[in-house]
Enzyme design. Structure first.
Site, PDB file in Angstrom:
ATOM      1  N   GLU A 272       0.881  -1.178   0.000  1.00 25.39           N
ATOM      2  CA  GLU A 272       0.000   0.000   0.000  1.00 25.39           C
ATOM      3  C   GLU A 272       0.912   1.220   0.000  1.00 25.39           C
ATOM      4  OE1 GLU A 272      -3.314   0.306  -0.090  1.00 25.39           O
ATOM      5  OE2 GLU A 272      -3.740  -1.835  -0.128  1.00 25.39           O
TER       6      GLU A 272
ATOM      7  N   CYS B  24      -2.084   9.414   2.273  1.00 25.81           N
ATOM      8  CA  CYS B  24      -1.642   8.805   1.012  1.00 25.81           C
ATOM      9  C   CYS B  24      -2.528   9.193  -0.168  1.00 25.81           C
ATOM     10  CB  CYS B  24      -1.601   7.291   1.162  1.00 25.81           C
ATOM     11  SG  CYS B  24      -3.163   6.612   1.723  1.00 25.81           S
TER      12      CYS B  24
END
Ligand SMILES: NC(=O)c1ccc[n+]([C@@H]2O[C@H](COP(=O)([O-])OP(=O)(O)OC[C@H]3O[C@@H](n4cnc5c(N)ncnc54)[C@H](O)[C@@H]3O)[C@@H](O)[C@H]2O)c1
Length: 482
Positions: free
Chosen positions: A216, A251
């Site tokens: 991720e 993110c």
């Protein structure tokens, strides 16, 4: 004094967890449910401590901690508890003439012992959410939280030790040394959240043992703003998705905006106006915004801002306070494409706007760069929405909002290309930590000799027809017509 984690500790940990996993304890529904319920207790009974730890590490506002970390986790756990039996049930699979008579199913089997390495920006969400998936799927799990959010890391270790089954769920705190020792072990899966740079280290270590990984990662998530938009709502949603999500240290935070030359001044004015409504005249003093995580990251962001041909592009903000790790929400216009700010993920409160001649040119800008974790578009033009969703490659796409796809467990969350591999959330988390095992049950009935030697032309024709499920051809062969 906390004990130093050494190589022997890593191997002992693996031995203990392997023994537990092999005993079958983690496979039972009861164990999975009990551990998920314990995670729920952590969320329900310890929210104030979690909020305090996040405030200590990041000055994260209570609303962001309570909603974007604790409430989202509660949702994930409740969904897993509600759906677990359905997720665990084997899926019936269709059979064919080739295997007739038979039945087939896909069994979700736990992978074994999995390692979750998480990041500092949403330290509770990014640690516990994958653990929910790992436990739901029946694995033993080791969590390694980020050392850059130390209060959160130690609270996670304390709470998980207090509530969860230590024979199968562990937390190892630490930084590079400890993580490297963990990475030397043979895991059944590694789930990593963090930068692409470290992602490469993780994948290299995993490759040694042929361990599968979920990565991720991050990247530069663009926001395209069309002039045919609701300007006020657009400005508010960009601000909420940037500075209102851990001050840009997220993110899926907007990394840069693309809009036309003509529209940029209107967008800047609207954003300046809304920024003041959100954070007052002096945003540096607002309590509704996280601070920069540490001085290294502060210096990294300062360097981006102070670069030649960048510092003179500031159209809003730009103030810095190193002592308190604060940088004002900063908007820049047309910084050079080869600047640090446009070459690296920003991950902070700076937001450059790039202008293009036609909005369609922005598609080419996005396509010419590594695939981002998220891509956003603000428009009321239906054709443009469709073109964006169909032709832009990104981990996820949101039209007319920022980051909200993360809250929908029916959508997979993960990157593509440089922004990562694999996905999770909801059932996707369960699947990320399961092996989909093919199981075929046959009986001794209908034992046909056609696949047994000695081979013949007739057997060959019949088998080909069966494999291709060509019923007509099967009859022809059987009746001697072919
Ligand atoms: N896709 C997502 O869900 C997601 C979420 C949050 C952050 N991110 C990305 O993460 C990045 C920010 O996080 P970060 O990398 O600064 O976090 P970080 O510094 O906390 O590092 C992440 C993890 O990697 C470990 N680590 C660091 N150096 C290592 C090494 N040499 N060997 C082994 N392990 C090591 C750390 O201990 C930590 O647990 C950004 O790129 C962001 O976009 C992605």
């Amino acid at each position: 004094m906390t004990k130093v984690f050494e190589a022997a500790d890593a191997t002992n940990l693996m031995t203990e967890l392997r023994r537990s996993f092999d005993s079958g304890v983690t496979r039972g529904t009861e164990w999975r449910v009990s551990q998920l319920k314990k995670l729920l207790i952590i969320c329900d009974n310890h929210e104030p401590e979690i909020v305090a730890a996040l405030h200590h590490d990041l000055a994260k506002p209570e609303l962001e901690s309570s909603v974007y970390e604790v409430a989202l986790l509660r949702n994930s756990i409740n969904l897993a508890l509600k759906q677990l039996k359905v997720w665990m049930a084997p899926d019936k699979a269709k059979t064919s003439l080739t295997t007739f008579p038979a039945s087939a199913e896909i069994v979700s089997e736990p992978l074994g012992i999995v390692l979750v390495i998480s990041a500092w920006n949403y330290p509770f969400l990014l640690s516990i959410d994958p653990v929910i998936g790992a436990i739901s799927a029946g694995n033993a799990v080791v969590l390694k939280p980020s050392e850059l959010a130390p209060a959160s890391s130690s609270l996670l270790a304390k709470l998980m030790e207090q509530y969860l089954d230590p024979s199968a769920v562990r937390v190892v705190e630490g930084a590079v040394t400890e993580t490297t020792l963990l990475l030397e072990q043979k895991w059944d899966k590694i789930f990593y959240t963090g930068s692409s740079k470290i992602g490469r280290i993780i994948m290299t270590a995993a490759a040694k043992h042929l361990t599968p990984v979920v990565l991720e990662l991050g990247g530069k998530s663009p926001v395209v703003v069309d002039s045919n938009t609701n300007l006020k709502v657009t400005a508010k949603r960009i601000i909420a998705g940037k500075w209102g999500c851990n001050n840009g240290q997220a993110c899926i935070s907007p990394d840069y905006i693309l809009t036309t030359k003509d529209y940029a001044p209107k967008l800047i004015d609207a954003m300046k106006h809304e920024l003041e409504t959100f954070y007052g005249k002096n945003a540096m003093e607002s309590k509704d915004m996280s601070r920069i995580v540490n001085s290294n990251h502060f210096d990294r962001l300062s360097k981006m801002l102070e670069e030649k041909e960048v510092s003179d592009k500031i159209v809003c903000g730009g103030q810095k306070d190193r002592e308190n790790l604060k940088i004002a929400p900063t908007i820049l216009l047309d910084v050079p494409l080869d600047s640090l700010m446009m070459s690296e993920e920003i991950f902070g409160p700076l937001l450059p706007i790039l202008t293009v001649k036609d909005l369609e040119d922005s598609f080419d800008v996005i396509r010419s760069r590594p695939k981002p974790l998220a891509a956003y578009l603000f428009t009321q033009n239906e054709k443009l929405k469709e073109r964006f969703a169909m032709t832009i490659s990104a981990g996820g796409i949101v039209v007319n909002d920022i980051a909200v796809h993360l809250a929908l467990p029916t959508l997979p969350f993960g990157g593509v290309g440089e922004s990562g591999m694999g996905s999770y959330h909801g059932k996707f988390s369960f699947d990320a930590f399961s092996h989909k095992k093919a199981v075929l049950y046959k009986s001794f009935m209908g034992d046909s000799a056609i696949r047994y030697a000695p081979y013949s032309r007739g057997k060959l024709r019949l088998l080909k027809a069966l494999v291709n499920t060509n019923i007509l051809e099967v009859f022809k062969v059987l009746l001697g017509l072919s």
